[in-house]
Design a protein around this motif. Structure first.
Motif, PDB file in Angstrom:
ATOM      1  N   THR A 163      23.644  46.159  58.813  1.00  0.00           N
ATOM      2  CA  THR A 163      23.054  46.930  57.726  1.00  0.00           C
ATOM      3  C   THR A 163      23.643  48.330  57.695  1.00  0.00           C
ATOM      4  OG1 THR A 163      21.005  45.731  58.111  1.00  0.00           O
ATOM      5  CG2 THR A 163      20.883  47.612  56.649  1.00  0.00           C
ATOM      6  N   VAL A 164      23.892  48.837  56.502  1.00  0.00           N
ATOM      7  CA  VAL A 164      24.410  50.185  56.303  1.00  0.00           C
ATOM      8  C   VAL A 164      23.516  50.892  55.297  1.00  0.00           C
ATOM      9  CG1 VAL A 164      26.378  51.587  55.576  1.00  0.00           C
ATOM     10  CG2 VAL A 164      26.761  49.438  56.791  1.00  0.00           C
ATOM     11  N   GLY A 165      23.167  52.126  55.576  1.00  0.00           N
ATOM     12  CA  GLY A 165      22.334  52.867  54.650  1.00  0.00           C
ATOM     13  C   GLY A 165      21.957  54.224  55.213  1.00  0.00           C
ATOM     14  N   SER A 166      21.122  54.927  54.485  1.00  0.00           N
ATOM     15  CA  SER A 166      20.633  56.233  54.920  1.00  0.00           C
ATOM     16  C   SER A 166      19.276  56.061  55.589  1.00  0.00           C
ATOM     17  CB  SER A 166      20.527  57.189  53.733  1.00  0.00           C
ATOM     18  OG  SER A 166      19.670  56.631  52.740  1.00  0.00           O
ATOM     19  N   GLY A 167      18.867  57.081  56.335  1.00  0.00           N
ATOM     20  CA  GLY A 167      17.596  56.997  57.032  1.00  0.00           C
ATOM     21  C   GLY A 167      17.405  58.181  57.950  1.00  0.00           C
ATOM     22  N   MET A 168      16.869  57.925  59.147  1.00  0.00           N
ATOM     23  CA  MET A 168      16.634  58.988  60.114  1.00  0.00           C
ATOM     24  C   MET A 168      16.905  58.474  61.519  1.00  0.00           C
ATOM     25  SD  MET A 168      12.473  59.321  60.465  1.00  0.00           S
ATOM     26  CE  MET A 168      12.690  60.630  61.680  1.00  0.00           C
ATOM     27  N   GLN A 169      17.097  59.420  62.432  1.00  0.00           N
ATOM     28  CA  GLN A 169      17.373  59.110  63.831  1.00  0.00           C
ATOM     29  C   GLN A 169      16.406  59.888  64.712  1.00  0.00           C
ATOM     30  OE1 GLN A 169      21.507  58.952  65.394  1.00  0.00           O
ATOM     31  NE2 GLN A 169      20.876  60.558  66.812  1.00  0.00           N
TER      32      GLN A 169
ATOM     33  N   GLY B  71       7.834  53.076  56.698  1.00  0.00           N
ATOM     34  CA  GLY B  71       8.664  52.491  55.649  1.00  0.00           C
ATOM     35  C   GLY B  71      10.074  52.148  56.057  1.00  0.00           C
ATOM     36  N   ALA B  72      10.365  52.039  57.348  1.00  0.00           N
ATOM     37  CA  ALA B  72      11.712  51.661  57.776  1.00  0.00           C
ATOM     38  C   ALA B  72      11.997  50.214  57.392  1.00  0.00           C
ATOM     39  CB  ALA B  72      11.854  51.846  59.286  1.00  0.00           C
ATOM     40  N   GLU B  73      13.219  49.945  56.996  1.00  0.00           N
ATOM     41  CA  GLU B  73      13.648  48.603  56.606  1.00  0.00           C
ATOM     42  C   GLU B  73      14.454  47.913  57.696  1.00  0.00           C
ATOM     43  OE1 GLU B  73      15.801  49.211  53.036  1.00  0.00           O
ATOM     44  OE2 GLU B  73      14.194  50.354  52.071  1.00  0.00           O
ATOM     45  N   ALA B  74      15.064  48.675  58.579  1.00  0.00           N
ATOM     46  CA  ALA B  74      15.838  48.116  59.694  1.00  0.00           C
ATOM     47  C   ALA B  74      15.886  49.172  60.793  1.00  0.00           C
ATOM     48  CB  ALA B  74      17.253  47.729  59.258  1.00  0.00           C
ATOM     49  N   ILE B  75      15.736  48.740  62.040  1.00  0.00           N
ATOM     50  CA  ILE B  75      15.668  49.658  63.173  1.00  0.00           C
ATOM     51  C   ILE B  75      16.536  49.109  64.302  1.00  0.00           C
ATOM     52  CG2 ILE B  75      14.167  50.708  64.916  1.00  0.00           C
ATOM     53  CD1 ILE B  75      11.895  50.610  62.981  1.00  0.00           C
ATOM     54  N   SER B  76      17.190  50.026  65.008  1.00  0.00           N
ATOM     55  CA  SER B  76      17.924  49.670  66.224  1.00  0.00           C
ATOM     56  C   SER B  76      17.561  50.669  67.314  1.00  0.00           C
ATOM     57  CB  SER B  76      19.440  49.669  65.986  1.00  0.00           C
ATOM     58  OG  SER B  76      19.911  51.000  65.785  1.00  0.00           O
TER      59      SER B  76
ATOM     60  N   ARG C 247      17.368  54.437  65.600  1.00  0.00           N
ATOM     61  CA  ARG C 247      17.854  54.652  64.241  1.00  0.00           C
ATOM     62  C   ARG C 247      17.085  53.748  63.290  1.00  0.00           C
ATOM     63  NH1 ARG C 247      22.685  54.637  67.421  1.00  0.00           N
ATOM     64  NH2 ARG C 247      23.726  56.666  67.380  1.00  0.00           N
ATOM     65  N   ALA C 248      16.697  54.309  62.161  1.00  0.00           N
ATOM     66  CA  ALA C 248      15.927  53.575  61.161  1.00  0.00           C
ATOM     67  C   ALA C 248      16.541  53.796  59.792  1.00  0.00           C
ATOM     68  CB  ALA C 248      14.464  54.026  61.164  1.00  0.00           C
ATOM     69  N   ILE C 249      16.745  52.693  59.068  1.00  0.00           N
ATOM     70  CA  ILE C 249      17.277  52.755  57.707  1.00  0.00           C
ATOM     71  C   ILE C 249      16.129  52.610  56.728  1.00  0.00           C
ATOM     72  CG2 ILE C 249      18.628  51.470  56.009  1.00  0.00           C
ATOM     73  CD1 ILE C 249      20.718  50.991  58.072  1.00  0.00           C
ATOM     74  N   GLY C 250      16.127  53.459  55.733  1.00  0.00           N
ATOM     75  CA  GLY C 250      15.096  53.462  54.697  1.00  0.00           C
ATOM     76  C   GLY C 250      15.245  54.712  53.854  1.00  0.00           C
TER      77      GLY C 250
ATOM     78  N   LEU D 122      23.821  49.833  61.390  1.00  0.00           N
ATOM     79  CA  LEU D 122      23.057  49.076  62.364  1.00  0.00           C
ATOM     80  C   LEU D 122      23.686  47.702  62.552  1.00  0.00           C
ATOM     81  CD1 LEU D 122      21.083  51.375  61.750  1.00  0.00           C
ATOM     82  CD2 LEU D 122      19.219  49.705  61.836  1.00  0.00           C
ATOM     83  N   PRO D 123      23.938  47.289  63.787  1.00  0.00           N
ATOM     84  CA  PRO D 123      24.568  45.985  64.011  1.00  0.00           C
ATOM     85  C   PRO D 123      23.597  44.849  63.716  1.00  0.00           C
ATOM     86  CG  PRO D 123      23.920  46.941  66.103  1.00  0.00           C
ATOM     87  CD  PRO D 123      23.630  47.984  65.057  1.00  0.00           C
ATOM     88  N   ALA D 124      24.139  43.664  63.625  1.00  0.00           N
ATOM     89  CA  ALA D 124      23.304  42.482  63.427  1.00  0.00           C
ATOM     90  C   ALA D 124      22.632  42.098  64.727  1.00  0.00           C
ATOM     91  CB  ALA D 124      24.148  41.325  62.902  1.00  0.00           C
TER      92      ALA D 124
END
Length: 312
Positions: free
Chosen positions: A140-146, A190-195, A228-231, A270-272
């Motif tokens: 996944t690629v996108g903006s978010g926060m760390q 509201g995170a959509e993907a987290i690593s 790292r969280a994308i959202g 974010l890796p798979a």
């Protein structure tokens, strides 16, 4: 030079010498002077003192020699066993990394064959990609926060450790509960993907504690913990800043012992994750029913992993 007065010069009216003045002027007992006079100034020595001293020194030397031989005799065997264990651990790590690379290559091949067989713009393909994204099976690629949590005096990294992973101290103020609290707050915000330390979280991911290491999907990670969280970055940062989790770790960081901070990110990769094969239940005593053809929906714990927003 005046001589000290004798004790017989200090007597009271009854003729009794003053005991206090006698103790002050004659501190040594007269028996010491008499014993020294009998020895003619030579130290007192018994005939058995020298043999006992020699025997004691010999026993101490023998004990030291035996301890030295015992320690150095077992040292090569201990070092050999330690080197063998280290070699086995590194070989297992290399094998695990190789298998992970093979899995990623096979997944890429399967995805390419699937994309080739499915229509470019179809409802089935769109639904499949949406489910895979929610399950963490796609990069996944996108903006978010760390968010970063760490120990103040973090040890140096080992050569075999994952990037961003260091040896843990004897006692660590951060455990799996701290990582889970931050991750759950990000899902809630509201995170959509987290690593976590470049390990993608899936609906079946487990964050546990073993010894002094945090395990994410049975992979050990240590401080610093980079989450790292994308959202939607504005929503994530605003909600996380107002949360009780951020307030608690700000207080702990002010007291010392840990570091805590977060930042808004315009680009995150974010890796798979490794999606496990689902198991299907069947009634007791009955033959297992065939697996359904449709892909199961993510568990409620991943309901916050929607496919809209910053991820693409």
């Amino acid at each position: 030079m005046s001589t000290p007065p004798r004790s017989d010069e200090y007597r009271d009216s009854s003729g009794t010498p003053s005991l206090l003045l006698d103790l002050i002027n004659n501190t040594a007992d007269p028996g010491y002077a008499a014993a020294a006079a009998r020895r003619n100034g030579e130290p007192s020595r018994s005939w058995y003192e020298q043999p006992l001293a020699a025997l004691g020194a010999a026993l101490v030397g023998l004990i030291l020699v035996v301890a030295y031989l015992h320690a150095h005799r077992s040292a090569p065997q201990t070092a050999k066993l330690h080197a063998e264990l280290v070699s086995r651990v590194r070989a297992a790590q290399l094998m695990n990394d190789s298998l992970q690379q093979e899995i990623l290559a096979d997944q890429a091949t399967v995805n390419a064959m699937r994309d080739k067989s499915l229509p470019a713009a179809g409802q089935l393909r769109s639904a499949l990609q949406s489910d895979e994204l929610a399950a963490g099976a796609l990069a996944t690629v996108g903006s978010g926060m760390q968010v970063q949590l760490g120990v103040t005096a973090a040890p140096t990294a080992t050569p075999a450790a994952r990037v961003g992973v260091t040896n843990v101290a004897d006692t660590s103020p951060l455990t799996d509960k701290d990582i889970r609290s931050v991750v759950n707050e990000l899902w809630h915000d509201g995170a959509e993907a987290i690593s976590v330390n470049d390990i993608r979280l899936t609906p079946t991911s487990a964050i546990r504690f073993a010894g002094q290491a945090v395990l994410v999907d049975f992979q050990p990670i240590t401080s610093p913990y980079v989450i790292r969280a994308i959202g939607d970055p504005d929503v994530l940062v605003t909600n996380f800043a107002d949360s009780s989790v951020a307030s608690r770790y700000h207080t702990l960081a002010a007291l010392g012992g840990i570091t805590f901070g977060w930042s808004q990110q315009k680009h995150l990769e974010l890796p798979a994750g490794s999606a496990p094969k689902p198991n299907y239940a069947s009634p007791a005593g009955a033959s297992p029913s065939p697996a359904p053809t449709t892909r199961p929906k993510p568990s409620p714990s991943a309901a916050s992993s929607s496919t809209t927003g910053g991820a693409r």
